[in-house]
Scaffold this motif. Structure first.
Motif, PDB file in Angstrom:
ATOM      1  N   SER A   1       0.845  -1.200   0.000  1.00  0.00           N
ATOM      2  CA  SER A   1       0.000   0.000   0.000  1.00  0.00           C
ATOM      3  C   SER A   1       0.880   1.249   0.000  1.00  0.00           C
ATOM      4  CB  SER A   1      -0.929   0.009   1.214  1.00  0.00           C
ATOM      5  OG  SER A   1      -0.195  -0.009   2.417  1.00  0.00           O
ATOM      6  N   PRO A   2       0.412   2.298  -0.677  1.00  0.00           N
ATOM      7  CA  PRO A   2       1.197   3.543  -0.691  1.00  0.00           C
ATOM      8  C   PRO A   2       1.040   4.319   0.608  1.00  0.00           C
ATOM      9  CG  PRO A   2      -0.846   3.872  -1.874  1.00  0.00           C
ATOM     10  CD  PRO A   2      -0.810   2.414  -1.476  1.00  0.00           C
ATOM     11  N   ALA A   3       1.887   5.296   0.801  1.00  0.00           N
ATOM     12  CA  ALA A   3       1.712   6.263   1.886  1.00  0.00           C
ATOM     13  C   ALA A   3       0.664   7.276   1.437  1.00  0.00           C
ATOM     14  CB  ALA A   3       3.026   6.976   2.187  1.00  0.00           C
ATOM     15  N   PHE A   4      -0.037   7.849   2.384  1.00  0.00           N
ATOM     16  CA  PHE A   4      -1.028   8.891   2.109  1.00  0.00           C
ATOM     17  C   PHE A   4      -0.675  10.106   2.960  1.00  0.00           C
ATOM     18  CE2 PHE A   4      -3.062   4.916   1.194  1.00  0.00           C
ATOM     19  CZ  PHE A   4      -3.930   5.173   0.130  1.00  0.00           C
ATOM     20  N   TYR A   5      -0.690  11.290   2.338  1.00  0.00           N
ATOM     21  CA  TYR A   5      -0.453  12.550   3.046  1.00  0.00           C
ATOM     22  C   TYR A   5      -1.714  13.388   2.954  1.00  0.00           C
ATOM     23  CZ  TYR A   5       4.406  11.187   3.153  1.00  0.00           C
ATOM     24  OH  TYR A   5       5.571  10.502   3.390  1.00  0.00           O
ATOM     25  N   LEU A   6      -2.315  13.685   4.105  1.00  0.00           N
ATOM     26  CA  LEU A   6      -3.572  14.421   4.173  1.00  0.00           C
ATOM     27  C   LEU A   6      -3.287  15.869   4.525  1.00  0.00           C
ATOM     28  CD1 LEU A   6      -4.005  11.340   4.774  1.00  0.00           C
ATOM     29  CD2 LEU A   6      -6.171  12.013   5.719  1.00  0.00           C
ATOM     30  N   GLU A   7      -3.953  16.780   3.825  1.00  0.00           N
ATOM     31  CA  GLU A   7      -3.582  18.193   3.931  1.00  0.00           C
ATOM     32  C   GLU A   7      -4.533  19.076   4.725  1.00  0.00           C
ATOM     33  OE1 GLU A   7      -2.530  19.804   0.095  1.00  0.00           O
ATOM     34  OE2 GLU A   7      -1.700  17.875  -0.522  1.00  0.00           O
ATOM     35  N   ASN A   8      -5.798  18.761   4.789  1.00  0.00           N
ATOM     36  CA  ASN A   8      -6.748  19.703   5.396  1.00  0.00           C
ATOM     37  C   ASN A   8      -7.724  18.990   6.317  1.00  0.00           C
ATOM     38  OD1 ASN A   8      -7.990  18.407   3.189  1.00  0.00           O
ATOM     39  ND2 ASN A   8      -9.433  20.076   2.914  1.00  0.00           N
ATOM     40  N   LEU A   9      -7.210  18.171   7.227  1.00  0.00           N
ATOM     41  CA  LEU A   9      -8.053  17.377   8.111  1.00  0.00           C
ATOM     42  C   LEU A   9      -8.967  18.240   8.971  1.00  0.00           C
ATOM     43  CD1 LEU A   9      -5.723  14.578   9.494  1.00  0.00           C
ATOM     44  CD2 LEU A   9      -7.852  14.272   8.237  1.00  0.00           C
ATOM     45  N   SER A  10     -10.206  17.826   9.067  1.00  0.00           N
ATOM     46  CA  SER A  10     -11.177  18.492   9.930  1.00  0.00           C
ATOM     47  C   SER A  10     -10.750  18.363  11.392  1.00  0.00           C
ATOM     48  CB  SER A  10     -12.554  17.838   9.746  1.00  0.00           C
ATOM     49  OG  SER A  10     -13.433  18.255  10.759  1.00  0.00           O
ATOM     50  N   PRO A  11     -10.929  19.406  12.190  1.00  0.00           N
ATOM     51  CA  PRO A  11     -10.603  19.303  13.622  1.00  0.00           C
ATOM     52  C   PRO A  11     -11.527  18.319  14.357  1.00  0.00           C
ATOM     53  CG  PRO A  11     -11.200  21.575  13.020  1.00  0.00           C
ATOM     54  CD  PRO A  11     -11.289  20.753  11.789  1.00  0.00           C
ATOM     55  N   GLN A  12     -12.667  17.977  13.758  1.00  0.00           N
ATOM     56  CA  GLN A  12     -13.601  17.021  14.367  1.00  0.00           C
ATOM     57  C   GLN A  12     -13.272  15.570  14.006  1.00  0.00           C
ATOM     58  OE1 GLN A  12     -15.016  19.816  12.585  1.00  0.00           O
ATOM     59  NE2 GLN A  12     -14.948  20.908  14.536  1.00  0.00           N
ATOM     60  N   ALA A  13     -12.248  15.343  13.202  1.00  0.00           N
ATOM     61  CA  ALA A  13     -11.899  14.001  12.730  1.00  0.00           C
ATOM     62  C   ALA A  13     -11.500  13.089  13.881  1.00  0.00           C
ATOM     63  CB  ALA A  13     -10.769  14.092  11.715  1.00  0.00           C
ATOM     64  N   LYS A  14     -12.027  11.859  13.840  1.00  0.00           N
ATOM     65  CA  LYS A  14     -11.688  10.853  14.851  1.00  0.00           C
ATOM     66  C   LYS A  14     -10.969   9.651  14.238  1.00  0.00           C
ATOM     67  CE  LYS A  14     -13.921  12.890  18.225  1.00  0.00           C
ATOM     68  NZ  LYS A  14     -13.249  14.067  18.674  1.00  0.00           N
ATOM     69  N   THR A  15     -11.378   9.239  13.028  1.00  0.00           N
ATOM     70  CA  THR A  15     -10.745   8.107  12.351  1.00  0.00           C
ATOM     71  C   THR A  15     -10.794   8.319  10.840  1.00  0.00           C
ATOM     72  OG1 THR A  15     -12.758   6.773  12.159  1.00  0.00           O
ATOM     73  CG2 THR A  15     -11.423   6.456  14.145  1.00  0.00           C
ATOM     74  N   LEU A  16     -10.043   7.468  10.138  1.00  0.00           N
ATOM     75  CA  LEU A  16     -10.013   7.498   8.671  1.00  0.00           C
ATOM     76  C   LEU A  16     -10.381   6.125   8.133  1.00  0.00           C
ATOM     77  CD1 LEU A  16      -6.511   9.208   8.407  1.00  0.00           C
ATOM     78  CD2 LEU A  16      -8.723  10.338   8.101  1.00  0.00           C
ATOM     79  N   ALA A  17     -10.879   6.099   6.904  1.00  0.00           N
ATOM     80  CA  ALA A  17     -11.146   4.852   6.188  1.00  0.00           C
ATOM     81  C   ALA A  17     -10.683   5.032   4.750  1.00  0.00           C
ATOM     82  CB  ALA A  17     -12.629   4.509   6.229  1.00  0.00           C
ATOM     83  N   ILE A  18     -10.277   3.942   4.105  1.00  0.00           N
ATOM     84  CA  ILE A  18      -9.827   3.990   2.712  1.00  0.00           C
ATOM     85  C   ILE A  18     -10.416   2.804   1.956  1.00  0.00           C
ATOM     86  CG2 ILE A  18      -7.843   3.959   1.132  1.00  0.00           C
ATOM     87  CD1 ILE A  18      -6.100   4.941   3.473  1.00  0.00           C
ATOM     88  N   THR A  19     -10.837   3.065   0.730  1.00  0.00           N
ATOM     89  CA  THR A  19     -11.194   1.985  -0.187  1.00  0.00           C
ATOM     90  C   THR A  19     -10.352   2.140  -1.454  1.00  0.00           C
ATOM     91  OG1 THR A  19     -13.009   3.238  -1.218  1.00  0.00           O
ATOM     92  CG2 THR A  19     -13.577   1.825   0.659  1.00  0.00           C
TER      93      THR A  19
END
Length: 166
Positions: free
Chosen positions: A30-48
């Motif tokens: 799997s590749p690396a992912f760089y996230l740029e503008n995460l919401s301050p309310q974010a608790k978890t991430l999911a990917i498909t």
């Protein structure tokens, strides 16, 4: 309303080609992912990861992963298993890669288009070992804060051979 998530993967650009290392014809990591503008309310991430041009099943699922800890960087080479040891407390479901990333591997002589979707969620998900994409999508309803997509192609030339094992 779901806001747009901006993310990148090294070696990729939207509409470009998959790096060989991230395919079933290469190292299948799997590749690396760089996230740029995460919401301050974010608790978890999911990917498909889906094959958009699979001849038998529209949007054929290659990878499902959820409950990824919030970070601006998701590491590459996520381990196999329902509970990947190198990304606790993430969970992986059933797709072409059973509890694992399964990169592009189209039949010889074909090129397919693939899409990563990264979801930013307001809560973790309580899903079991037999989770399929439809169940993941249903569980995420009402919890998606942001969503971003990256589409890339991979062709399998007739003369391309997998890397030797080991």
């Amino acid at each position: 309303m779901v806001e747009r998530l901006l993310f990148t993967c090294p070696g990729f650009f939207d509409g470009g080609e998959f790096p060989i290392d991230n395919t079933g014809k290469g190292e299948n990591k799997s590749p690396a992912f760089y996230l740029e503008n995460l919401s301050p309310q974010a608790k978890t991430l999911a990917i498909t990861l889906e094959d958009l041009t699979h001849p038998l099943k529209k949007d054929f699922t290659h990878w499902l992963i959820w409950n990824i800890p919030i970070s601006t960087r998701i590491p590459p080479a996520i381990a196999r298993g329902f509970e990947p040891a190198n990304l606790v407390p993430a969970r992986q479901g059933i797709a072409y890669g059973w509890y694992a990333y399964a990169g592009p591997k189209p039949p010889l002589g074909q090129t397919h288009r693939y899409r990563f979707i990264v979801y930013v969620l307001d809560s973790p998900l309580n899903l079991g070992r037999w989770t399929l994409k439809a169940q993941l999508l249903k569980a995420m309803q009402g919890h998606i804060l942001q969503k971003g997509e990256l589409t890339a192609s991979f062709g399998s030339p007739k003369n391309l051979r997998p890397l030797p094992a080991g």
